[in-house]
Design a protein around this motif. Structure first.
Motif, PDB file in Angstrom:
ATOM      1  N   VAL A  75       0.836  -1.226  -0.035  1.00 30.00           N
ATOM      2  CA  VAL A  75       0.109  -0.046   0.128  1.00 30.00           C
ATOM      3  C   VAL A  75       0.846   1.371  -0.233  1.00 30.00           C
ATOM      4  O   VAL A  75       0.669   2.156  -0.638  1.00 30.00           O
ATOM      5  N   ALA A  76       2.038   1.260   0.842  1.00 29.23           N
ATOM      6  CA  ALA A  76       2.893   2.310   0.908  1.00 29.23           C
ATOM      7  C   ALA A  76       3.496   2.562  -0.481  1.00 29.23           C
ATOM      8  O   ALA A  76       3.529   3.762  -0.800  1.00 29.23           O
ATOM      9  N   ASP A  77       4.046   1.494  -0.967  1.00 24.07           N
ATOM     10  CA  ASP A  77       4.446   1.496  -2.486  1.00 24.07           C
ATOM     11  C   ASP A  77       3.441   2.383  -3.395  1.00 24.07           C
ATOM     12  O   ASP A  77       3.980   3.043  -4.424  1.00 24.07           O
ATOM     13  N   ARG A  78       2.306   1.691  -3.351  1.00 15.34           N
ATOM     14  CA  ARG A  78       1.206   2.421  -4.360  1.00 15.34           C
ATOM     15  C   ARG A  78       1.078   3.894  -3.870  1.00 15.34           C
ATOM     16  O   ARG A  78       0.787   4.777  -4.664  1.00 15.34           O
ATOM     17  N   VAL A  80       3.342   6.038  -2.775  1.00 19.14           N
ATOM     18  CA  VAL A  80       4.404   6.800  -3.319  1.00 19.14           C
ATOM     19  C   VAL A  80       4.116   6.930  -4.819  1.00 19.14           C
ATOM     20  O   VAL A  80       4.576   7.989  -5.254  1.00 19.14           O
ATOM     21  N   GLN A  81       3.835   5.853  -5.343  1.00 19.70           N
ATOM     22  CA  GLN A  81       3.671   6.020  -7.134  1.00 19.70           C
ATOM     23  C   GLN A  81       2.815   7.048  -7.393  1.00 19.70           C
ATOM     24  O   GLN A  81       2.875   7.843  -8.190  1.00 19.70           O
ATOM     25  N   ARG A  82       1.571   7.212  -6.411  1.00 20.57           N
ATOM     26  CA  ARG A  82       0.566   8.366  -6.791  1.00 20.57           C
ATOM     27  C   ARG A  82       1.000   9.573  -6.221  1.00 20.57           C
ATOM     28  O   ARG A  82      -0.047  10.581  -6.189  1.00 20.57           O
ATOM     29  N   LYS A  83       1.966   9.615  -5.317  1.00 22.41           N
ATOM     30  CA  LYS A  83       2.399  10.913  -4.712  1.00 22.41           C
ATOM     31  C   LYS A  83       1.368  11.227  -3.784  1.00 22.41           C
ATOM     32  O   LYS A  83       0.998  12.461  -3.743  1.00 22.41           O
ATOM     33  N   ILE A  84       0.809  10.326  -2.916  1.00 24.94           N
ATOM     34  CA  ILE A  84      -0.328  10.420  -1.806  1.00 24.94           C
ATOM     35  C   ILE A  84       0.565  10.745  -0.421  1.00 24.94           C
ATOM     36  O   ILE A  84       1.217   9.534  -0.376  1.00 24.94           O
ATOM     37  N   PRO A  85       0.467  11.628   0.162  1.00 24.59           N
ATOM     38  CA  PRO A  85       1.245  11.701   1.487  1.00 24.59           C
ATOM     39  C   PRO A  85       0.566  10.729   2.493  1.00 24.59           C
ATOM     40  O   PRO A  85      -0.771  10.448   2.296  1.00 24.59           O
ATOM     41  N   PHE A  86       1.509  10.158   3.180  1.00 20.34           N
ATOM     42  CA  PHE A  86       1.153   9.344   4.063  1.00 20.34           C
ATOM     43  C   PHE A  86       2.061   8.848   5.562  1.00 20.34           C
ATOM     44  O   PHE A  86       2.992   9.533   5.283  1.00 20.34           O
ATOM     45  N   LEU A  87       1.510   8.192   6.467  1.00 21.62           N
ATOM     46  CA  LEU A  87       2.550   8.300   7.475  1.00 21.62           C
ATOM     47  C   LEU A  87       2.224   6.934   7.968  1.00 21.62           C
ATOM     48  O   LEU A  87       0.994   6.297   7.930  1.00 21.62           O
ATOM     49  N   PHE A  88       3.200   6.126   8.959  1.00 18.36           N
ATOM     50  CA  PHE A  88       2.902   5.115   9.320  1.00 18.36           C
ATOM     51  C   PHE A  88       2.458   5.196  10.873  1.00 18.36           C
ATOM     52  O   PHE A  88       3.416   6.225  11.627  1.00 18.36           O
ATOM     53  N   ALA A  89       1.433   4.630  11.455  1.00 16.37           N
ATOM     54  CA  ALA A  89       0.836   4.860  12.791  1.00 16.37           C
ATOM     55  C   ALA A  89       1.080   3.504  13.387  1.00 16.37           C
ATOM     56  O   ALA A  89       0.430   2.585  13.036  1.00 16.37           O
ATOM     57  N   THR A  90       1.999   3.339  14.061  1.00 10.70           N
ATOM     58  CA  THR A  90       2.594   2.035  14.762  1.00 10.70           C
ATOM     59  C   THR A  90       3.182   2.242  15.876  1.00 10.70           C
ATOM     60  O   THR A  90       3.736   3.176  16.253  1.00 10.70           O
ATOM     61  N   SER A  91       3.345   0.970  16.692  1.00  8.66           N
ATOM     62  CA  SER A  91       3.793   1.132  18.072  1.00  8.66           C
ATOM     63  C   SER A  91       5.216   0.454  17.780  1.00  8.66           C
ATOM     64  O   SER A  91       6.048   0.573  18.874  1.00  8.66           O
ATOM     65  N   VAL A  92       5.549  -0.038  16.702  1.00  9.40           N
ATOM     66  CA  VAL A  92       7.060  -0.684  16.491  1.00  9.40           C
ATOM     67  C   VAL A  92       8.208   0.859  16.184  1.00  9.40           C
ATOM     68  O   VAL A  92       7.707   2.015  15.958  1.00  9.40           O
ATOM     69  N   SER A  93       9.357   0.631  16.300  1.00 10.92           N
ATOM     70  CA  SER A  93      10.210   1.532  16.267  1.00 10.92           C
ATOM     71  C   SER A  93      10.664   1.763  14.887  1.00 10.92           C
ATOM     72  O   SER A  93      10.418   0.960  13.769  1.00 10.92           O
ATOM     73  N   ALA A  94      11.397   2.777  14.504  1.00 13.83           N
ATOM     74  CA  ALA A  94      11.745   3.148  13.209  1.00 13.83           C
ATOM     75  C   ALA A  94      12.816   2.190  12.485  1.00 13.83           C
ATOM     76  O   ALA A  94      12.841   1.921  11.363  1.00 13.83           O
ATOM     77  N   SER A  95      13.315   1.537  13.464  1.00 10.10           N
ATOM     78  CA  SER A  95      14.278   0.332  12.902  1.00 10.10           C
ATOM     79  C   SER A  95      13.483  -0.801  12.032  1.00 10.10           C
ATOM     80  O   SER A  95      14.147  -1.543  11.407  1.00 10.10           O
ATOM     81  N   ALA A  96      12.183  -0.713  12.272  1.00 14.31           N
ATOM     82  CA  ALA A  96      11.538  -1.940  11.637  1.00 14.31           C
ATOM     83  C   ALA A  96      11.052  -1.499  10.100  1.00 14.31           C
ATOM     84  O   ALA A  96      10.611  -2.471   9.377  1.00 14.31           O
ATOM     85  N   LEU A  97      11.311  -0.366   9.846  1.00  6.87           N
ATOM     86  CA  LEU A  97      11.043   0.251   8.444  1.00  6.87           C
ATOM     87  C   LEU A  97      12.218  -0.146   7.676  1.00  6.87           C
ATOM     88  O   LEU A  97      13.426   0.046   7.884  1.00  6.87           O
ATOM     89  N   PRO A  98      11.852  -0.528   6.541  1.00  4.42           N
ATOM     90  CA  PRO A  98      12.881  -0.985   5.235  1.00  4.42           C
ATOM     91  C   PRO A  98      13.392   0.542   5.063  1.00  4.42           C
ATOM     92  O   PRO A  98      12.892   1.558   5.094  1.00  4.42           O
ATOM     93  N   LYS A  99      14.698   0.388   4.504  1.00  4.22           N
ATOM     94  CA  LYS A  99      15.655   1.650   4.028  1.00  4.22           C
ATOM     95  C   LYS A  99      14.765   2.629   2.998  1.00  4.22           C
ATOM     96  O   LYS A  99      15.081   3.904   3.190  1.00  4.22           O
ATOM     97  N   ASN A 100      14.169   1.933   2.300  1.00  2.00           N
ATOM     98  CA  ASN A 100      13.268   2.871   1.165  1.00  2.00           C
ATOM     99  C   ASN A 100      12.262   3.504   2.002  1.00  2.00           C
ATOM    100  O   ASN A 100      11.976   4.616   1.324  1.00  2.00           O
ATOM    101  N   TYR A 101      11.910   3.428   3.421  1.00  2.00           N
ATOM    102  CA  TYR A 101      10.947   4.139   4.031  1.00  2.00           C
ATOM    103  C   TYR A 101      11.617   5.042   5.074  1.00  2.00           C
ATOM    104  O   TYR A 101      10.945   5.832   5.663  1.00  2.00           O
ATOM    105  N   THR A 102      12.946   5.103   5.105  1.00  2.00           N
ATOM    106  CA  THR A 102      13.564   5.922   5.902  1.00  2.00           C
ATOM    107  C   THR A 102      13.087   7.450   5.865  1.00  2.00           C
ATOM    108  O   THR A 102      13.187   7.782   4.519  1.00  2.00           O
TER     109      THR A 102
END
Length: 129
Positions: A75-78, A80-102
């Motif tokens: 969903v995040a990839d889609r 990004v492709q459509r240039k729609i802003p988003f954020l991750f609302a989660t209880s995990v740390s930033a280290s859980a994100l793949p590098k392309n979402y840094t």
């Protein structure tokens, strides 16, 4: 410090909520509706979110990182492709994100709406435009 004006950034926006925890999704949806948002969803799976993106106009999205047996990265990839802003609302740390979402906004659950509004439509780092 709270910035009450930030919530006004939501007014009239169509926001997709992707969250598998029913009560959290419902609470977020109700609060956003009070701020003048049109809620798309909430949906609890990546496939449902992708269907909403294919059939609905979406101005921004709030994504739970982990949805039961899957992640939300398709969903995040889609978005990004459509240039729609988003954020991750989660209880995990930033280290859980793949590098392309840094660099994408990562908000802990639950988060105050004025913070989410600034991230999506203000000076936050969730903006893709």
């Amino acid at each position: 410090m709270k910035n009450p004006d930030s919530i006004g950034l939501f007014r009239g926006k169509r926001i997709l909520i992707v969250e598998d925890a029913y009560f959290l999704a419902d609470d977020t949806g109700r609060a956003l509706k009070r701020a003048g948002v049109v809620i798309i969803g909430p949906v609890a799976t990546a496939s449902d979110a992708l269907e909403k993106l294919a059939t609905e106009r979406v101005d921004a999205a709030i994504l739970d990182l982990h949805l039961r047996d899957e992640t939300v990265f398709l969903v995040a990839d889609r978005l990004v492709q459509r240039k729609i802003p988003f954020l991750f609302a989660t209880s995990v740390s930033a280290s859980a994100l793949p590098k392309n979402y840094t660099g994408f906004a990562l908000c802990e659950k639950p988060k105050e709406l004025n913070v989410i509004a600034r991230e999506l439509f203000g000076s936050g780092n969730a903006k893709l435009n």
